[in-house]
Design a protein around this motif. Structure first.
Motif, PDB file in Angstrom:
ATOM      1  N   ASN A 109     -15.151  -4.070   1.917  1.00 32.17           N
ATOM      2  CA  ASN A 109     -15.866  -4.174   0.467  1.00 32.17           C
ATOM      3  C   ASN A 109     -15.156  -3.197  -0.464  1.00 32.17           C
ATOM      4  OD1 ASN A 109     -17.505  -5.098  -1.411  1.00 32.17           O
ATOM      5  ND2 ASN A 109     -19.234  -4.153  -0.703  1.00 32.17           N
ATOM      6  N   ALA A 110     -13.892  -3.005  -0.377  1.00 29.24           N
ATOM      7  CA  ALA A 110     -13.455  -1.885  -1.145  1.00 29.24           C
ATOM      8  C   ALA A 110     -12.241  -2.260  -2.266  1.00 29.24           C
ATOM      9  CB  ALA A 110     -12.124  -1.328  -0.110  1.00 29.24           C
ATOM     10  N   PHE A 111     -12.501  -3.707  -2.824  1.00 28.78           N
ATOM     11  CA  PHE A 111     -11.588  -4.148  -3.778  1.00 28.78           C
ATOM     12  C   PHE A 111     -12.581  -4.407  -5.053  1.00 28.78           C
ATOM     13  CE2 PHE A 111      -8.951  -4.656  -0.434  1.00 28.78           C
ATOM     14  CZ  PHE A 111      -7.528  -4.848  -0.884  1.00 28.78           C
ATOM     15  N   GLY A 112     -12.468  -3.574  -5.905  1.00 27.28           N
ATOM     16  CA  GLY A 112     -13.134  -3.873  -7.446  1.00 27.28           C
ATOM     17  C   GLY A 112     -12.467  -4.456  -8.131  1.00 27.28           C
ATOM     18  N   GLU A 113     -12.828  -4.553  -9.332  1.00 26.82           N
ATOM     19  CA  GLU A 113     -11.973  -5.131 -10.612  1.00 26.82           C
ATOM     20  C   GLU A 113     -10.532  -4.819 -10.358  1.00 26.82           C
ATOM     21  OE1 GLU A 113     -11.356  -8.098 -13.642  1.00 26.82           O
ATOM     22  OE2 GLU A 113     -13.035  -7.765 -12.213  1.00 26.82           O
ATOM     23  N   GLU A 114     -10.283  -3.630 -10.378  1.00 27.92           N
ATOM     24  CA  GLU A 114      -8.827  -2.995 -10.666  1.00 27.92           C
ATOM     25  C   GLU A 114      -8.161  -3.618  -9.200  1.00 27.92           C
ATOM     26  OE1 GLU A 114      -6.422   1.177 -10.084  1.00 27.92           O
ATOM     27  OE2 GLU A 114      -8.510   1.293 -10.299  1.00 27.92           O
ATOM     28  N   GLY A 115      -8.716  -3.840  -7.917  1.00 29.11           N
ATOM     29  CA  GLY A 115      -8.280  -4.503  -7.110  1.00 29.11           C
ATOM     30  C   GLY A 115      -7.556  -5.819  -7.418  1.00 29.11           C
ATOM     31  N   ILE A 116      -8.513  -6.590  -7.987  1.00 33.01           N
ATOM     32  CA  ILE A 116      -7.809  -8.087  -8.462  1.00 33.01           C
ATOM     33  C   ILE A 116      -6.854  -7.986  -9.444  1.00 33.01           C
ATOM     34  CG2 ILE A 116      -8.914  -9.931  -9.717  1.00 33.01           C
ATOM     35  CD1 ILE A 116     -11.534  -9.679  -8.374  1.00 33.01           C
ATOM     36  N   GLN A 117      -7.162  -7.049 -10.180  1.00 31.83           N
ATOM     37  CA  GLN A 117      -5.658  -6.837 -11.348  1.00 31.83           C
ATOM     38  C   GLN A 117      -4.664  -6.420 -10.540  1.00 31.83           C
ATOM     39  OE1 GLN A 117      -7.569  -4.411 -14.138  1.00 31.83           O
ATOM     40  NE2 GLN A 117      -8.792  -6.057 -15.190  1.00 31.83           N
ATOM     41  N   GLU A 118      -4.538  -5.827  -9.619  1.00 36.15           N
ATOM     42  CA  GLU A 118      -3.367  -5.097  -8.942  1.00 36.15           C
ATOM     43  C   GLU A 118      -3.168  -5.927  -7.641  1.00 36.15           C
ATOM     44  OE1 GLU A 118      -1.314  -3.395 -10.563  1.00 36.15           O
ATOM     45  OE2 GLU A 118      -2.777  -2.992 -12.361  1.00 36.15           O
ATOM     46  N   GLU A 119      -3.505  -7.291  -7.359  1.00 37.16           N
ATOM     47  CA  GLU A 119      -3.620  -7.476  -6.057  1.00 37.16           C
ATOM     48  C   GLU A 119      -2.093  -7.746  -5.394  1.00 37.16           C
ATOM     49  OE1 GLU A 119      -5.088 -11.688  -4.163  1.00 37.16           O
ATOM     50  OE2 GLU A 119      -6.522 -10.388  -4.754  1.00 37.16           O
ATOM     51  N   GLU A 120      -0.982  -7.868  -6.174  1.00 38.53           N
ATOM     52  CA  GLU A 120       0.169  -7.840  -5.730  1.00 38.53           C
ATOM     53  C   GLU A 120       0.708  -6.420  -5.217  1.00 38.53           C
ATOM     54  OE1 GLU A 120       2.445 -10.290  -5.117  1.00 38.53           O
ATOM     55  OE2 GLU A 120       0.572 -11.693  -5.661  1.00 38.53           O
ATOM     56  N   ASN A 121       0.099  -5.458  -5.881  1.00 30.94           N
ATOM     57  CA  ASN A 121       0.336  -4.320  -5.155  1.00 30.94           C
ATOM     58  C   ASN A 121      -0.344  -4.167  -3.808  1.00 30.94           C
ATOM     59  OD1 ASN A 121       1.802  -3.392  -7.305  1.00 30.94           O
ATOM     60  ND2 ASN A 121       0.389  -2.428  -8.478  1.00 30.94           N
ATOM     61  N   TRP A 122      -1.717  -4.742  -3.697  1.00 30.04           N
ATOM     62  CA  TRP A 122      -2.517  -4.439  -2.553  1.00 30.04           C
ATOM     63  C   TRP A 122      -1.640  -5.329  -1.481  1.00 30.04           C
ATOM     64  CZ3 TRP A 122      -5.898  -0.764  -2.114  1.00 30.04           C
ATOM     65  CH2 TRP A 122      -6.671  -0.546  -3.226  1.00 30.04           C
ATOM     66  N   ARG A 123      -1.140  -6.365  -1.793  1.00 31.28           N
ATOM     67  CA  ARG A 123      -0.403  -7.108  -0.750  1.00 31.28           C
ATOM     68  C   ARG A 123       0.678  -6.335  -0.281  1.00 31.28           C
ATOM     69  NH1 ARG A 123      -1.888 -12.454  -0.591  1.00 31.28           N
ATOM     70  NH2 ARG A 123      -0.029 -13.003   0.095  1.00 31.28           N
ATOM     71  N   GLU A 124       1.648  -5.933  -1.106  1.00 26.61           N
ATOM     72  CA  GLU A 124       2.913  -4.968  -0.699  1.00 26.61           C
ATOM     73  C   GLU A 124       2.418  -3.944  -0.020  1.00 26.61           C
ATOM     74  OE1 GLU A 124       6.562  -4.020  -0.227  1.00 26.61           O
ATOM     75  OE2 GLU A 124       5.947  -5.775  -0.817  1.00 26.61           O
ATOM     76  N   ILE A 126      -0.348  -3.518   2.080  1.00 25.56           N
ATOM     77  CA  ILE A 126      -0.686  -4.283   3.495  1.00 25.56           C
ATOM     78  C   ILE A 126       0.633  -4.482   4.144  1.00 25.56           C
ATOM     79  CG2 ILE A 126      -1.656  -6.373   4.465  1.00 25.56           C
ATOM     80  CD1 ILE A 126      -3.909  -6.605   2.277  1.00 25.56           C
ATOM     81  N   ARG A 127       1.508  -5.092   3.543  1.00 27.79           N
ATOM     82  CA  ARG A 127       2.809  -5.529   4.321  1.00 27.79           C
ATOM     83  C   ARG A 127       3.375  -4.284   4.759  1.00 27.79           C
ATOM     84  NH1 ARG A 127       7.919  -4.909   2.414  1.00 27.79           N
ATOM     85  NH2 ARG A 127       9.594  -6.286   3.612  1.00 27.79           N
ATOM     86  N   TYR A 128       3.511  -3.041   3.966  1.00 27.96           N
ATOM     87  CA  TYR A 128       3.995  -2.104   4.400  1.00 27.96           C
ATOM     88  C   TYR A 128       3.188  -1.363   5.635  1.00 27.96           C
ATOM     89  CZ  TYR A 128       5.099   3.113   4.740  1.00 27.96           C
ATOM     90  OH  TYR A 128       5.358   4.153   5.210  1.00 27.96           O
ATOM     91  N   SER A 129       1.795  -1.592   5.635  1.00 30.11           N
ATOM     92  CA  SER A 129       1.158  -0.967   6.583  1.00 30.11           C
ATOM     93  C   SER A 129       1.206  -1.588   8.074  1.00 30.11           C
ATOM     94  CB  SER A 129      -0.218  -1.267   6.281  1.00 30.11           C
ATOM     95  OG  SER A 129      -1.202  -0.844   7.343  1.00 30.11           O
ATOM     96  N   ILE A 130       1.621  -3.045   7.945  1.00 30.71           N
ATOM     97  CA  ILE A 130       1.918  -3.899   8.915  1.00 30.71           C
ATOM     98  C   ILE A 130       3.058  -3.518   9.607  1.00 30.71           C
ATOM     99  CG2 ILE A 130       2.204  -6.313   9.891  1.00 30.71           C
ATOM    100  CD1 ILE A 130      -0.007  -7.108   8.098  1.00 30.71           C
ATOM    101  N   LEU A 131       4.138  -3.380   8.744  1.00 30.33           N
ATOM    102  CA  LEU A 131       5.533  -3.159   9.058  1.00 30.33           C
ATOM    103  C   LEU A 131       5.485  -1.811   9.793  1.00 30.33           C
ATOM    104  CD1 LEU A 131       7.999  -4.124   6.173  1.00 30.33           C
ATOM    105  CD2 LEU A 131       7.666  -5.090   8.456  1.00 30.33           C
ATOM    106  N   LEU A 132       4.886  -0.788   9.335  1.00 29.59           N
ATOM    107  CA  LEU A 132       4.897   0.485   9.785  1.00 29.59           C
ATOM    108  C   LEU A 132       4.073   0.443  11.369  1.00 29.59           C
ATOM    109  CD1 LEU A 132       4.926   3.633   9.900  1.00 29.59           C
ATOM    110  CD2 LEU A 132       2.640   3.495   8.477  1.00 29.59           C
TER     111      LEU A 132
END
Length: 302
Positions: A109-124, A126-132
């Motif tokens: 439950n960690a995504f507020g309005e800023e999370g929606i607006q910056e979803e592409e950043n969040w996706r990147e 997550i991608r980095y976290s999985i690769l790591l």
């Protein structure tokens, strides 16, 4: 659920590190100047306290002293992960990012309005976290039986209820709620009205944001909210909802359709979780630095 918690911690650190990098890089960009105006830029006053001033050069020096090493380390980590992912041909499919983004939203439950607006950043991120995680755990053996047992014991964590990301405005009277609905229809900002008018002090400071709620939410959200949310389209707000002796309006930001993931869907995620648990205190990028060969301003990476 130790592995789930560990994933959350690692992802949280990745997010924090990325945001720190973005902040400092943005600050750094403003300090780049041509040779003709560099001195003027560096001596520019960024704050004045009585007769005393703080100039940009002092400010940037303090930022470097406080955050320089950590920021550079994070930038190196990102480059190291990208290069080693290419070396080992490790990729993260979009459907995996979609799933982990949805699970993270619904679970933490960690995504507020800023999370929606910056979803592409969040996706990147997550991608980095999985690769790591894939790189850190690529040599760790986890049996199929262990993974199956883990999934069977924790199925509830891979079943997501239909959830709604909501904001609300709560007032005391019918007259107030009618006035707010009128102002919304006339184009007023829901977040601004929540901050100004809502008597729910906890959420008002954040534009009325409630995060993601479902029928089984544990955050005391009225069931009427979920019922009304199911009737709304993204970006729509409700009519007045009476809750005891108060009145509310909700705004739907996003709907997550419920899903029950199969073992095959989350097998790789479980493997990483169990592998990270086995590693315990060995979760570090130091070995990755050694493998690819890193030298930097601060000498040894310890």
């Amino acid at each position: 659920m130790k592995g789930k918690t560990l994933w959350g911690i690692i992802f949280g650190l990745v997010v924090t590190n990325c945001l720190t990098i973005a902040l400092l890089l943005n600050n750094g960009k403003t300090s780049i100047a041509t040779s003709s105006n560099e001195a003027a830029t560096q001596s520019e006053t960024v704050a004045q306290i009585g007769d005393e001033v703080i100039n940009r050069q002092e400010w940037l020096a303090e930022l470097e002293n406080r955050f320089g090493k950590t920021t550079l380390e994070n930038m190196i980590n990102k480059k190291v992960v990208e290069e080693l992912a290419k070396k080992y041909d490790i990729e993260v499919p979009e459907k995996v990012i979609d799933r982990e983004l949805m699970m993270f939203k619904a679970t933490y439950n960690a995504f507020g309005e800023e999370g929606i607006q910056e979803e592409e950043n969040w996706r990147e991120q997550i991608r980095y976290s999985i690769l790591l995680e894939e790189l850190l755990t690529k040599d760790v053996d986890v049996s199929e039986e262990e993974m199956r047992q883990y999934f069977d014991a924790n199925k509830q964590y891979y079943q997501i209820d239909t959830s709604y990301h909501l904001s609300h405005i709560v007032v005391k009277t019918k007259e107030e709620v009618s006035q707010i609905l009128k102002e919304l229809d006339e184009g007023s900002s829901f977040e601004a009205l929540a901050a100004e008018r809502s008597i729910d002090e906890i959420t008002a400071a954040n534009g009325g944001d409630l995060g993601y709620v479902s029928e089984n939410s544990n955050n005391y959200t009225p069931k009427k909210y979920v019922e009304e949310a199911g009737k709304l389209k993204k970006g729509e707000w409700s009519n007045a909802i009476q809750i005891d002796d108060q009145y509310a309006i909700i705004l739907l930001h996003e709907k997550l359709d419920g899903v029950a993931y199969r073992y095959e869907d989350v097998r790789d995620q479980i493997r990483r979780q169990l592998a990270l648990e086995q590693m315990e205190g060995n979760v570090t990028t130091k070995k990755l630095w050694e493998e690819i060969g890193v030298t930097w301003f601060y000498g040894n990476q310890d």
